[in-house]
Design a protein around this motif. Structure first.
Motif, PDB file in Angstrom:
ATOM      1  N   GLU A  52       0.565  41.569  59.297  1.00 46.04           N
ATOM      2  CA  GLU A  52      -0.520  42.357  59.283  1.00 46.04           C
ATOM      3  C   GLU A  52      -1.069  42.560  57.692  1.00 46.04           C
ATOM      4  OE1 GLU A  52      -1.242  46.031  61.350  1.00 46.04           O
ATOM      5  OE2 GLU A  52       0.018  45.759  62.969  1.00 46.04           O
ATOM      6  N   ARG A  53      -0.060  42.757  56.914  1.00 49.93           N
ATOM      7  CA  ARG A  53      -0.480  42.864  55.477  1.00 49.93           C
ATOM      8  C   ARG A  53       0.808  42.461  54.608  1.00 49.93           C
ATOM      9  NH1 ARG A  53      -0.191  46.406  51.446  1.00 49.93           N
ATOM     10  NH2 ARG A  53       1.452  47.875  52.148  1.00 49.93           N
ATOM     11  N   LEU A  54       0.365  41.692  53.878  1.00 51.82           N
ATOM     12  CA  LEU A  54       1.445  41.575  52.543  1.00 51.82           C
ATOM     13  C   LEU A  54       1.609  42.302  51.804  1.00 51.82           C
ATOM     14  CD1 LEU A  54       0.139  37.580  51.778  1.00 51.82           C
ATOM     15  CD2 LEU A  54       1.768  38.433  53.594  1.00 51.82           C
ATOM     16  N   ASP A  55       2.909  42.704  51.585  1.00 57.06           N
ATOM     17  CA  ASP A  55       3.185  43.921  50.623  1.00 57.06           C
ATOM     18  C   ASP A  55       3.823  42.912  49.374  1.00 57.06           C
ATOM     19  OD1 ASP A  55       5.724  43.132  51.510  1.00 57.06           O
ATOM     20  OD2 ASP A  55       6.354  45.125  52.649  1.00 57.06           O
ATOM     21  N   GLU A  56       4.384  43.713  48.561  1.00 59.50           N
ATOM     22  CA  GLU A  56       5.074  43.208  47.206  1.00 59.50           C
ATOM     23  C   GLU A  56       6.141  42.215  47.679  1.00 59.50           C
ATOM     24  OE1 GLU A  56       6.276  44.520  42.798  1.00 59.50           O
ATOM     25  OE2 GLU A  56       5.940  46.222  44.145  1.00 59.50           O
ATOM     26  N   ASP A  57       6.964  42.803  48.504  1.00 60.08           N
ATOM     27  CA  ASP A  57       8.176  41.784  48.761  1.00 60.08           C
ATOM     28  C   ASP A  57       7.572  40.577  49.267  1.00 60.08           C
ATOM     29  OD1 ASP A  57       9.689  43.734  48.388  1.00 60.08           O
ATOM     30  OD2 ASP A  57      10.292  44.121  50.318  1.00 60.08           O
TER      31      ASP A  57
END
Length: 116
Positions: A52-57
């Motif tokens: 759904e959403r790209l995070d820092e990882d």
């Protein structure tokens, strides 16, 4: 892998001043998964386009991929021609405007350059 052959190939590439890519994308992915400690499940979702959403990882993983493929140099400059050769779903003119990519989250700028 026979390390002697690998070393000979790498030395030959430098000596002949030609571009050699001894690392295939599967090795790059494995390396970046280990390097960034991202969950393999997250990578799978990224590949399936179900995350759904790209995070820092996720951005660190992507940055690792781009750096390993020499799409981003040590100064954080994006090699637009190489990116376009590898990924045809970006707008070239947009990529040219992206500032240096020094941190993982700087990869978010690429989102604005995706073409539908």
């Amino acid at each position: 892998m026979n390390w002697n052959i690998f070393i000979i190939v790498v030395v030959a590439c430098f000596a002949l001043e030609v571009y050699c890519d001894p690392i295939d994308i599967a090795n790059v992915k494995d390396y970046c998964i280990k390097e960034t400690a991202i969950a393999k499940e997250t990578v799978k979702k990224m590949e399936d386009d179900t995350l759904e959403r790209l995070d820092e990882d996720a951005y660190c993983y992507l940055r690792c991929i781009f750096v390993s493929m020499e799409l981003i140099d040590s100064n954080g400059e994006l090699d637009v021609k190489k990116v376009m050769k590898e990924f045809d779903y970006f707008d070239e003119e947009c990529l040219k405007k992206i500032p240096k990519i020094m941190e993982c989250t700087d990869m978010a700028a690429l989102n604005d350059c995706e073409v539908d």
